[in-house]
Design a protein around this motif. Structure first.
Motif, PDB file in Angstrom:
ATOM      1  N   SER A  30      46.837  36.709  37.106  1.00 28.82           N
ATOM      2  CA  SER A  30      47.230  37.281  38.398  1.00 28.82           C
ATOM      3  C   SER A  30      46.064  38.085  38.977  1.00 28.82           C
ATOM      4  CB  SER A  30      48.471  38.156  38.246  1.00 28.82           C
ATOM      5  OG  SER A  30      48.172  39.344  37.541  1.00 28.82           O
ATOM      6  N   HIS A  31      45.996  38.103  40.295  1.00 26.64           N
ATOM      7  CA  HIS A  31      44.889  38.800  40.962  1.00 26.64           C
ATOM      8  C   HIS A  31      45.412  39.531  42.189  1.00 26.64           C
ATOM      9  CE1 HIS A  31      41.266  39.029  43.640  1.00 26.64           C
ATOM     10  NE2 HIS A  31      40.778  39.520  42.513  1.00 26.64           N
ATOM     11  N   ARG A  32      45.194  40.821  42.211  1.00 22.37           N
ATOM     12  CA  ARG A  32      45.627  41.680  43.307  1.00 22.37           C
ATOM     13  C   ARG A  32      47.155  41.683  43.486  1.00 22.37           C
ATOM     14  NH1 ARG A  32      41.157  43.235  42.531  1.00 22.37           N
ATOM     15  NH2 ARG A  32      39.575  43.721  44.100  1.00 22.37           N
ATOM     16  N   PRO A  34      42.742  40.777  21.938  1.00 21.53           N
ATOM     17  CA  PRO A  34      41.733  40.803  22.994  1.00 21.53           C
ATOM     18  C   PRO A  34      42.374  40.332  24.295  1.00 21.53           C
ATOM     19  CG  PRO A  34      40.975  39.573  21.062  1.00 21.53           C
ATOM     20  CD  PRO A  34      42.441  39.786  20.892  1.00 21.53           C
ATOM     21  N   ILE A  35      41.824  40.764  25.427  1.00 22.70           N
ATOM     22  CA  ILE A  35      42.411  40.438  26.731  1.00 22.70           C
ATOM     23  C   ILE A  35      41.394  39.708  27.597  1.00 22.70           C
ATOM     24  CG2 ILE A  35      43.223  41.450  28.899  1.00 22.70           C
ATOM     25  CD1 ILE A  35      44.519  43.664  27.211  1.00 22.70           C
ATOM     26  N   LEU A  36      41.857  38.658  28.256  1.00 23.64           N
ATOM     27  CA  LEU A  36      41.088  37.964  29.283  1.00 23.64           C
ATOM     28  C   LEU A  36      41.845  38.129  30.598  1.00 23.64           C
ATOM     29  CD1 LEU A  36      38.843  35.963  30.211  1.00 23.64           C
ATOM     30  CD2 LEU A  36      40.437  34.114  29.648  1.00 23.64           C
ATOM     31  N   TYR A  37      41.195  38.717  31.623  1.00 20.14           N
ATOM     32  CA  TYR A  37      41.883  38.962  32.895  1.00 20.14           C
ATOM     33  C   TYR A  37      40.882  38.882  34.030  1.00 20.14           C
ATOM     34  CZ  TYR A  37      40.065  43.808  33.026  1.00 20.14           C
ATOM     35  OH  TYR A  37      39.257  44.922  33.093  1.00 20.14           O
ATOM     36  N   CYS A  38      41.379  38.924  35.285  1.00 19.36           N
ATOM     37  CA  CYS A  38      40.475  38.714  36.419  1.00 19.36           C
ATOM     38  C   CYS A  38      40.723  39.678  37.575  1.00 19.36           C
ATOM     39  CB  CYS A  38      40.583  37.269  36.904  1.00 19.36           C
ATOM     40  SG  CYS A  38      42.239  36.773  37.416  1.00 19.36           S
ATOM     41  N   ASP A  39      41.444  40.769  37.331  1.00 21.71           N
ATOM     42  CA  ASP A  39      41.731  41.741  38.389  1.00 21.71           C
ATOM     43  C   ASP A  39      41.131  43.083  37.997  1.00 21.71           C
ATOM     44  OD1 ASP A  39      42.721  43.419  40.338  1.00 21.71           O
ATOM     45  OD2 ASP A  39      44.755  42.612  40.282  1.00 21.71           O
ATOM     46  N   LEU A  94      37.809  41.118  28.541  1.00 22.61           N
ATOM     47  CA  LEU A  94      36.783  40.381  29.270  1.00 22.61           C
ATOM     48  C   LEU A  94      37.290  40.172  30.692  1.00 22.61           C
ATOM     49  CD1 LEU A  94      34.136  38.843  29.492  1.00 22.61           C
ATOM     50  CD2 LEU A  94      35.315  36.812  28.590  1.00 22.61           C
ATOM     51  N   LEU A  95      36.601  40.779  31.653  1.00 24.92           N
ATOM     52  CA  LEU A  95      36.953  40.663  33.067  1.00 24.92           C
ATOM     53  C   LEU A  95      36.109  39.559  33.689  1.00 24.92           C
ATOM     54  CD1 LEU A  95      38.297  41.738  35.699  1.00 24.92           C
ATOM     55  CD2 LEU A  95      36.376  43.346  35.870  1.00 24.92           C
ATOM     56  N   THR A  96      36.783  38.614  34.363  1.00 21.17           N
ATOM     57  CA  THR A  96      36.067  37.537  35.044  1.00 21.17           C
ATOM     58  C   THR A  96      36.403  37.561  36.526  1.00 21.17           C
ATOM     59  OG1 THR A  96      37.779  35.816  34.954  1.00 21.17           O
ATOM     60  CG2 THR A  96      36.448  36.152  32.963  1.00 21.17           C
ATOM     61  N   ASN A  97      35.738  36.730  37.294  1.00 28.57           N
ATOM     62  CA  ASN A  97      36.156  36.486  38.668  1.00 28.57           C
ATOM     63  C   ASN A  97      37.465  35.699  38.642  1.00 28.57           C
ATOM     64  OD1 ASN A  97      33.987  37.810  39.924  1.00 28.57           O
ATOM     65  ND2 ASN A  97      32.690  35.979  39.774  1.00 28.57           N
ATOM     66  N   PRO A  98      38.215  35.696  39.749  1.00 32.19           N
ATOM     67  CA  PRO A  98      39.542  35.088  39.711  1.00 32.19           C
ATOM     68  C   PRO A  98      39.586  33.573  39.872  1.00 32.19           C
ATOM     69  CG  PRO A  98      39.157  36.118  41.844  1.00 32.19           C
ATOM     70  CD  PRO A  98      37.981  36.466  40.997  1.00 32.19           C
ATOM     71  N   ASP A  99      38.449  32.923  40.079  1.00 39.33           N
ATOM     72  CA  ASP A  99      38.476  31.474  40.296  1.00 39.33           C
ATOM     73  C   ASP A  99      38.590  30.712  38.975  1.00 39.33           C
ATOM     74  OD1 ASP A  99      35.402  30.513  39.614  1.00 39.33           O
ATOM     75  OD2 ASP A  99      35.515  32.563  40.393  1.00 39.33           O
ATOM     76  N   ALA A 155      35.155  29.814  31.936  1.00 36.29           N
ATOM     77  CA  ALA A 155      34.020  30.371  31.200  1.00 36.29           C
ATOM     78  C   ALA A 155      34.469  31.497  30.275  1.00 36.29           C
ATOM     79  CB  ALA A 155      32.956  30.870  32.180  1.00 36.29           C
ATOM     80  N   GLY A 156      35.419  32.323  30.739  1.00 34.04           N
ATOM     81  CA  GLY A 156      35.946  33.389  29.897  1.00 34.04           C
ATOM     82  C   GLY A 156      36.699  32.842  28.688  1.00 34.04           C
ATOM     83  N   ILE A 157      37.459  31.771  28.906  1.00 33.13           N
ATOM     84  CA  ILE A 157      38.183  31.137  27.796  1.00 33.13           C
ATOM     85  C   ILE A 157      37.197  30.631  26.750  1.00 33.13           C
ATOM     86  CG2 ILE A 157      39.571  29.104  27.197  1.00 33.13           C
ATOM     87  CD1 ILE A 157      41.031  29.552  29.918  1.00 33.13           C
TER      88      ILE A 157
END
Length: 413
Positions: free
Chosen positions: A314-316, A333-338, A351-356, A362-364
């Protein structure tokens, strides 16, 4: 203290808000306070502690729980006030509950605290009908709340576009929240970004407090009671939540397939109106498993204990994302994008990534590294004391005492 908690959503099965209220009820009672829950009389699972007042609600069966609206008339507030005296009343949702609480507070001469749990501004990019919620704040909720509280407040302004990029309707939602905040004695939010946007929209100092929701005691006990049963080398990525557009699980499924990590699997726990679409996206991938809705805490805890990475796409949208705290409690561990989600996330455990899709893929791939996951797991476990539910209750207790003292209302022994 005698605390009244008022909720429009069904208790406790309405998701994150219901779980937050359940935590407040349990932990405030554990601190010795006399807590009364005022909740819809439908789909109610009565708590074994505290007092419950079942309130009629306007609701059409089959619709989402967030469309339930408590009866909030002067008569209803008077009936409740004749039954129970409070030191403070605390509303949890911005529909009938906030109006009913305002009437109770005015009748009893006590302070009114309100918690903004949901980031409604985050729904507009994925749910077109969310505009009707925005309009309801403007033409229904705020005018009715003004009459109920008899507290007209200066009109809020829109926050700047660079601080809320969700469009005009999203900016209008923050202005509506600021208007509501101006009609209560204090408000709380679970995350710093919500506080900043409400303050900016208000254009003046507001009695706001950041109070993250701790992990429910029952969930902590469930996590402690289960053991990891997997011994294979497969890397299991886990997502838990409603299968709804705003959760962007379609992006996660596509990113997982794109990542193509050898010997990996994606487990999705939850149900919702996006189930069919997600299954179509996952068609042909034997390593994507949909578990469906799990209501039993132990079952959810088992999934957490047997996962290797917790994912959130989820993002925003989320205000805190309580599932992140629950994942941390299980040492994941957490992978998220917000980047606005700061509760339970630190550079060493997340690990914070961009939301695309490409960035999530790449985070996975990055978290397929077992050594990196081991370091992040240790970092998550170090965060657990900060997320205990007692901290939430203690923060509310301090707030209640402050607003009671400032209002000059009588305080119980």
């Amino acid at each position: 203290m005698r605390v009244g908690i008022v909720l429009d959503d069904f208790f406790p099965a309405s998701g994150g808000i219901g779980r937050s209220v359940q935590t407040q009820l349990e932990e405030l009672t554990a601190l010795g306070h006399d807590v009364t829950l005022i909740a819809p009389d439908r789909h109610l699972e009565k708590p074994r502690i505290g007092r419950i007042i079942e309130c009629p609600t306007v609701y059409v069966e089959g619709l989402p729980a967030h469309l339930s609206i408590l009866h909030h008339t002067e008569r209803r507030a008077s009936l409740i006030s004749r039954r129970v005296d409070f030191d403070v009343v605390h509303s949890q949702t911005e529909r009938g509950a906030v109006v009913l609480a305002a009437r109770i507070a005015r009748l009893q001469g006590i302070p009114h605290v309100h918690s903004f749990h949901a980031n409604v501004a985050g729904t507009h990019q994925t749910v077109r009908s969310a505009i009707f919620g925005t309009l309801s704040y403007q033409v229904l909720i705020n005018p009715v709340l003004t009459r109920a509280s008899r507290r007209p407040s200066p009109r809020a302004r829109l926050p700047r576009r660079e601080n809320e990029d969700g469009g005009l309707a999203a900016r209008m939602d923050w202005a509506s929240f600021a208007d509501i905040a101006g009609k209560v004695d204090a408000y709380t939010v679970p995350s710093a970004f919500m506080h900043h946007l409400i303050e900016e929209a208000a254009g003046r100092p507001m009695p706001g407090h950041i109070v993250p929701t701790g992990v429910n005691r029952g969930m902590l006990e469930a996590i402690d009671s289960v053991r990891r049963e997997r011994s294979d080398a497969t890397v299991r990525y886990l997502a838990v939540g409603r299968l709804a557009k705003e959760k962007r699980l379609d992006v996660l499924v596509s990113a997982f397939r794109r990542a193509a990590v050898p010997n990996s699997e994606l487990v999705v726990v939850g149900d919702g109106d996006q189930r069919r679409r997600l299954r179509q996206l996952a068609a042909g991938a034997s390593n994507i498993d949909f578990r469906g809705h799990l209501r039993d805490l132990r079952s959810i805890a088992w999934e957490l204990a047997n996962a290797d990475v917790f994912t959130l796409a989820s993002h925003r949208f989320d205000s805190q994302a309580l599932v992140l705290s629950e994942a941390v409690a299980a040492g994941l561990p957490i992978l998220y994008c917000d980047d606005r989600l700061t509760v339970a996330t630190r550079p060493d455990n997340s690990l914070l990534t961009n939301p695309d899709e490409e960035a999530l893929a790449a985070g996975i791939r990055a978290l397929a590294d077992a050594h990196r996951r081991a370091d992040m797991r240790a970092a998550s476990l170090r965060l657990v004391p900060e997320l205990r539910p007692e901290r939430t209750a203690e923060a509310y207790e301090r707030l209640y005492r402050d607003v009671v003292a400032s209002k000059g209302a009588p305080r119980s022994a």
